[in-house]
Design an enzyme around this catalytic site. Sequence first.
Site, PDB file in Angstrom:
ATOM      1  N   THR A 154       0.439   6.728  -2.232  1.00  0.00           N
ATOM      2  CA  THR A 154       1.137   6.085  -0.876  1.00  0.00           C
ATOM      3  C   THR A 154       1.986   4.879  -1.373  1.00  0.00           C
ATOM      4  OG1 THR A 154       0.813   5.176   1.164  1.00  0.00           O
ATOM      5  CG2 THR A 154      -1.020   4.990  -0.377  1.00  0.00           C
ATOM      6  N   GLU A 182       2.255   2.561   0.506  1.00  0.00           N
ATOM      7  CA  GLU A 182       1.460   1.400   0.909  1.00  0.00           C
ATOM      8  C   GLU A 182       0.820   0.601  -0.363  1.00  0.00           C
ATOM      9  OE1 GLU A 182       0.402  -0.095   4.133  1.00  0.00           O
ATOM     10  OE2 GLU A 182       2.038   1.114   4.556  1.00  0.00           O
ATOM     11  N   TYR A 187      -7.197  -0.044   2.689  1.00  0.00           N
ATOM     12  CA  TYR A 187      -6.730   1.309   2.426  1.00  0.00           C
ATOM     13  C   TYR A 187      -5.761   1.369   1.137  1.00  0.00           C
ATOM     14  CZ  TYR A 187      -3.442   5.386   3.125  1.00  0.00           C
ATOM     15  OH  TYR A 187      -2.778   6.371   2.841  1.00  0.00           O
ATOM     16  N   LYS A 203      -6.328   3.156  -2.659  1.00  0.00           N
ATOM     17  CA  LYS A 203      -5.327   4.159  -3.144  1.00  0.00           C
ATOM     18  C   LYS A 203      -5.005   3.681  -4.516  1.00  0.00           C
ATOM     19  CE  LYS A 203      -4.874   7.311   0.175  1.00  0.00           C
ATOM     20  NZ  LYS A 203      -4.865   8.990  -0.084  1.00  0.00           N
TER      21      LYS A 203
HETATM   22  P1  NAP Z   1      -4.697  12.863   8.011  1.00  0.00           P
HETATM   23  O1  NAP Z   1      -3.787  13.769   9.013  1.00  0.00           O
HETATM   24  O2  NAP Z   1      -5.418  11.546   8.335  1.00  0.00           O
HETATM   25  O3  NAP Z   1      -5.684  13.890   7.252  1.00  0.00           O
HETATM   26  C1  NAP Z   1      -6.753  13.266   6.434  1.00  0.00           C
HETATM   27  C2  NAP Z   1      -7.666  14.547   6.318  1.00  0.00           C
HETATM   28  O4  NAP Z   1      -8.660  13.813   5.465  1.00  0.00           O
HETATM   29  C3  NAP Z   1      -8.354  15.225   7.511  1.00  0.00           C
HETATM   30  O5  NAP Z   1      -8.532  16.626   6.950  1.00  0.00           O
HETATM   31  C4  NAP Z   1      -9.597  14.442   7.362  1.00  0.00           C
HETATM   32  O6  NAP Z   1     -10.898  15.461   8.300  1.00  0.00           O
HETATM   33  C5  NAP Z   1     -10.076  14.447   5.988  1.00  0.00           C
HETATM   34  N1  NAP Z   1     -11.170  13.500   5.802  1.00  0.00           N
HETATM   35  C6  NAP Z   1     -11.271  11.988   6.197  1.00  0.00           C
HETATM   36  N2  NAP Z   1     -12.292  11.344   5.504  1.00  0.00           N
HETATM   37  C7  NAP Z   1     -13.017  12.448   4.782  1.00  0.00           C
HETATM   38  C8  NAP Z   1     -14.118  12.619   3.849  1.00  0.00           C
HETATM   39  N3  NAP Z   1     -14.956  11.581   3.945  1.00  0.00           N
HETATM   40  N4  NAP Z   1     -14.318  13.664   3.337  1.00  0.00           N
HETATM   41  C9  NAP Z   1     -13.598  14.800   3.409  1.00  0.00           C
HETATM   42  N5  NAP Z   1     -12.198  14.920   4.051  1.00  0.00           N
HETATM   43  C10 NAP Z   1     -12.080  13.756   4.963  1.00  0.00           C
HETATM   44  O7  NAP Z   1      -3.592  12.456   6.764  1.00  0.00           O
HETATM   45  P2  NAP Z   1      -2.336  13.145   6.071  1.00  0.00           P
HETATM   46  O8  NAP Z   1      -1.301  12.365   6.732  1.00  0.00           O
HETATM   47  O9  NAP Z   1      -2.473  14.551   6.179  1.00  0.00           O
HETATM   48  O10 NAP Z   1      -2.140  12.485   4.757  1.00  0.00           O
HETATM   49  C11 NAP Z   1      -2.764  13.216   3.557  1.00  0.00           C
HETATM   50  C12 NAP Z   1      -3.109  12.310   2.559  1.00  0.00           C
HETATM   51  O11 NAP Z   1      -2.066  11.614   2.069  1.00  0.00           O
HETATM   52  C13 NAP Z   1      -4.077  11.280   2.730  1.00  0.00           C
HETATM   53  O12 NAP Z   1      -4.867  11.145   1.670  1.00  0.00           O
HETATM   54  C14 NAP Z   1      -3.051  10.076   2.971  1.00  0.00           C
HETATM   55  O13 NAP Z   1      -3.798   8.676   2.842  1.00  0.00           O
HETATM   56  C15 NAP Z   1      -2.003  10.470   2.227  1.00  0.00           C
HETATM   57  N6  NAP Z   1      -0.665   9.867   2.464  1.00  0.00           N
HETATM   58  C16 NAP Z   1      -0.285  10.126   3.685  1.00  0.00           C
HETATM   59  C17 NAP Z   1       0.934   9.566   4.025  1.00  0.00           C
HETATM   60  C18 NAP Z   1       1.706  10.067   5.456  1.00  0.00           C
HETATM   61  O14 NAP Z   1       2.811   9.193   5.802  1.00  0.00           O
HETATM   62  N7  NAP Z   1       1.300  11.094   5.864  1.00  0.00           N
HETATM   63  C19 NAP Z   1       1.718   9.022   3.007  1.00  0.00           C
HETATM   64  C20 NAP Z   1       1.209   8.797   1.616  1.00  0.00           C
HETATM   65  C21 NAP Z   1       0.006   9.151   1.510  1.00  0.00           C
HETATM   66  P3  NAP Z   1     -10.830  15.364   9.478  1.00  0.00           P
HETATM   67  O15 NAP Z   1      -9.462  16.225  10.334  1.00  0.00           O
HETATM   68  O16 NAP Z   1     -12.192  16.029   9.904  1.00  0.00           O
HETATM   69  O17 NAP Z   1     -10.664  14.153  10.228  1.00  0.00           O
HETATM   70  O1  F7E Z   2       2.467   2.315  10.963  1.00  0.00           O
HETATM   71  C1  F7E Z   2       3.819  -0.665  12.872  1.00  0.00           C
HETATM   72  C2  F7E Z   2       2.658  -0.955  11.885  1.00  0.00           C
HETATM   73  O2  F7E Z   2       0.415   3.296  11.281  1.00  0.00           O
HETATM   74  C3  F7E Z   2       3.684   2.013  10.528  1.00  0.00           C
HETATM   75  C4  F7E Z   2      -0.338   6.363   6.952  1.00  0.00           C
HETATM   76  O3  F7E Z   2       0.112   7.734   6.966  1.00  0.00           O
HETATM   77  O4  F7E Z   2       1.943   5.780   5.954  1.00  0.00           O
HETATM   78  C5  F7E Z   2       1.090   5.575   7.139  1.00  0.00           C
HETATM   79  O5  F7E Z   2       0.730   4.207   7.236  1.00  0.00           O
HETATM   80  C6  F7E Z   2       4.452   0.697  11.248  1.00  0.00           C
HETATM   81  C7  F7E Z   2       3.335  -0.517  10.581  1.00  0.00           C
HETATM   82  O6  F7E Z   2       2.018   4.126   9.327  1.00  0.00           O
HETATM   83  C8  F7E Z   2       2.166   0.140  16.091  1.00  0.00           C
HETATM   84  O7  F7E Z   2       2.270  -2.368  11.680  1.00  0.00           O
HETATM   85  C9  F7E Z   2       3.722  -1.162  15.394  1.00  0.00           C
HETATM   86  O8  F7E Z   2       4.136  -1.558  10.092  1.00  0.00           O
HETATM   87  O9  F7E Z   2       2.599   4.644  11.463  1.00  0.00           O
HETATM   88  P1  F7E Z   2       1.684   3.543  10.925  1.00  0.00           P
HETATM   89  P2  F7E Z   2       1.672   3.021   8.020  1.00  0.00           P
HETATM   90  O10 F7E Z   2       0.581   1.851   8.243  1.00  0.00           O
HETATM   91  O11 F7E Z   2       2.828   2.841   7.282  1.00  0.00           O
HETATM   92  C10 F7E Z   2       1.388   5.395   4.800  1.00  0.00           C
HETATM   93  C11 F7E Z   2       2.606   5.800   3.744  1.00  0.00           C
HETATM   94  C12 F7E Z   2       0.067   5.979   4.512  1.00  0.00           C
HETATM   95  O12 F7E Z   2       0.049   6.339   3.441  1.00  0.00           O
HETATM   96  C13 F7E Z   2      -0.988   6.074   5.433  1.00  0.00           C
HETATM   97  O13 F7E Z   2      -2.053   6.832   5.605  1.00  0.00           O
HETATM   98  O14 F7E Z   2       4.406   0.494  12.355  1.00  0.00           O
HETATM   99  N1  F7E Z   2       3.126  -0.431  14.245  1.00  0.00           N
HETATM  100  N2  F7E Z   2       3.109  -0.876  16.422  1.00  0.00           N
HETATM  101  C14 F7E Z   2       2.292   0.350  14.735  1.00  0.00           C
HETATM  102  N3  F7E Z   2       1.597   1.184  13.902  1.00  0.00           N
HETATM  103  C15 F7E Z   2       0.822   1.734  14.842  1.00  0.00           C
HETATM  104  N4  F7E Z   2      -0.024   2.780  13.936  1.00  0.00           N
HETATM  105  N5  F7E Z   2       0.473   1.640  16.222  1.00  0.00           N
HETATM  106  C16 F7E Z   2       1.078   0.728  16.845  1.00  0.00           C
HETATM  107  O15 F7E Z   2       0.803   0.648  17.968  1.00  0.00           O
END
Ligand code: NAP
Ligand code: F7E
Length: 344
Positions: free
Chosen positions: A135, A137, A158, A162
């Site tokens: 990520t 992050e 987190y 990662k």
């Molecule tokens: P998500 O919607 O939160 O999905 C996470 C998945 O992981 C769900 O299927 C969840 O199962 C499963 N999970 C959680 N804890 C687990 C455990 N202990 N054992 C097995 N499975 C578990 O995340 P996403 O947005 O699809 O992201 C997919 C991956 O990419 C994650 O690793 C995330 O950190 C990474 N990532 C996401 C983004 C983004 O912007 N979306 C960016 C960079 C990296 P349940 O459905 O049962 O909760």
């Molecule tokens: O926050 C601000 C918050 O939680 C984005 C995950 O998929 O992307 C995600 O992480 C921004 C942050 O995403 C609220 O402080 C303001 O600056 O949507 P977010 P994230 O933290 O960037 C990365 C790439 C991953 O890997 C992660 O798994 O928005 N913000 N107000 C808020 N964020 C949330 N959630 N809720 C608020 O009320």
Amino acid sequence: MKVALVTGITGQDGSYLTELLLAKGYHVHGLIRRASNFNTQRIDHLLFEGAHEPARNLTLHYGDLTDGTGMRRVLDLVKPDEIYNLAAQSHVRVSFDHPEYTADVIGTGFLRLLEAARDHMATSKAEIRIYQAGTSEMFGSAAPPQSERTPFHPRSPYAVSKVAAHWYGVNYREAYGMFVANGILFNHESPRRGETFVTRKVTRAVGRIAVGLQERLALGNLDAKRDWGFAGDFVEAMWRMLQQDRPGDFVIATGESNSVADLLDVAFDVIGENWRRYVVTIPRYERPAEVEHLRGDATKAREELGWRHSLSFEELIRKMVDHDLKLARRERALQDAGFDISRG
Ligand code: NAP
Ligand code: F7E
């Protein structure tokens, strides 16, 4: 027929990736967690062919990244050509509340998977290619634009977890010659995004405000900037990484960043409202350490993977608002018909 194992298959990315792999003719096996409620909503449309016939090329197995023995059993049964490790406690804010669990699932969980794959390969003599869901992050407070050459400075449990998983991947590549590709994906969103992430939280609220089901939207930091793309585009990059001759690390991003306030401008514009009438900021949604500005440089992915994004930030947010307006209208209709939509 190629066989893929997807951890995190019930998540946003898991559902789009499974659609992509099935369309390419894979047999997909997914690891799911046991839950007290159904947790397969995002893949329900893929589980059956016709009315009741179970899908032939999609099989689910119970498992958890904290349970190494179970994962080994699944691996030996499935014999995958490719593993996509998407499972994670993926919420940055929540990782401050549950740091040990987050590290166990993300860091040690990936180590368990690597060890299971290493042993499986030693006995079966078959190669497994592995994708690790890294990520943006991990860059944390490093100045934008961030690329594969930017040093990591993670700002949350987190992100630190990662970074550990990323380096486990590099280490297993160097020590054992394993094919491990580390994606470094910037934020990617969709109508299937979890409702506690900021894009979906905003687009859900806009839908509900438009039909009179919500009056206020409480948020945290409105100044943070992110590089937001469409999840459907980003899973294509994961697959491409595993089709290369050699494994590598790849930044996947759109190259454009916007603030949370910009997100509010675009989303509320769809319903012709000014967000300042509805939004309040409260400390509860702020983070002990924030990541201020992420904007990715995906030149390497463009040149080596031939990957490009298809949706702009504005197109993405408008698509999400359109989806959530329809959802809110359905909720409104149910409420008007006398159903209590808060209890299901
Ligand atoms: P998500 O919607 O939160 O999905 C996470 C998945 O992981 C769900 O299927 C969840 O199962 C499963 N999970 C959680 N804890 C687990 C455990 N202990 N054992 C097995 N499975 C578990 O995340 P996403 O947005 O699809 O992201 C997919 C991956 O990419 C994650 O690793 C995330 O950190 C990474 N990532 C996401 C983004 C983004 O912007 N979306 C960016 C960079 C990296 P349940 O459905 O049962 O909760
Ligand atoms: O926050 C601000 C918050 O939680 C984005 C995950 O998929 O992307 C995600 O992480 C921004 C942050 O995403 C609220 O402080 C303001 O600056 O949507 P977010 P994230 O933290 O960037 C990365 C790439 C991953 O890997 C992660 O798994 O928005 N913000 N107000 C808020 N964020 C949330 N959630 N809720 C608020 O009320």
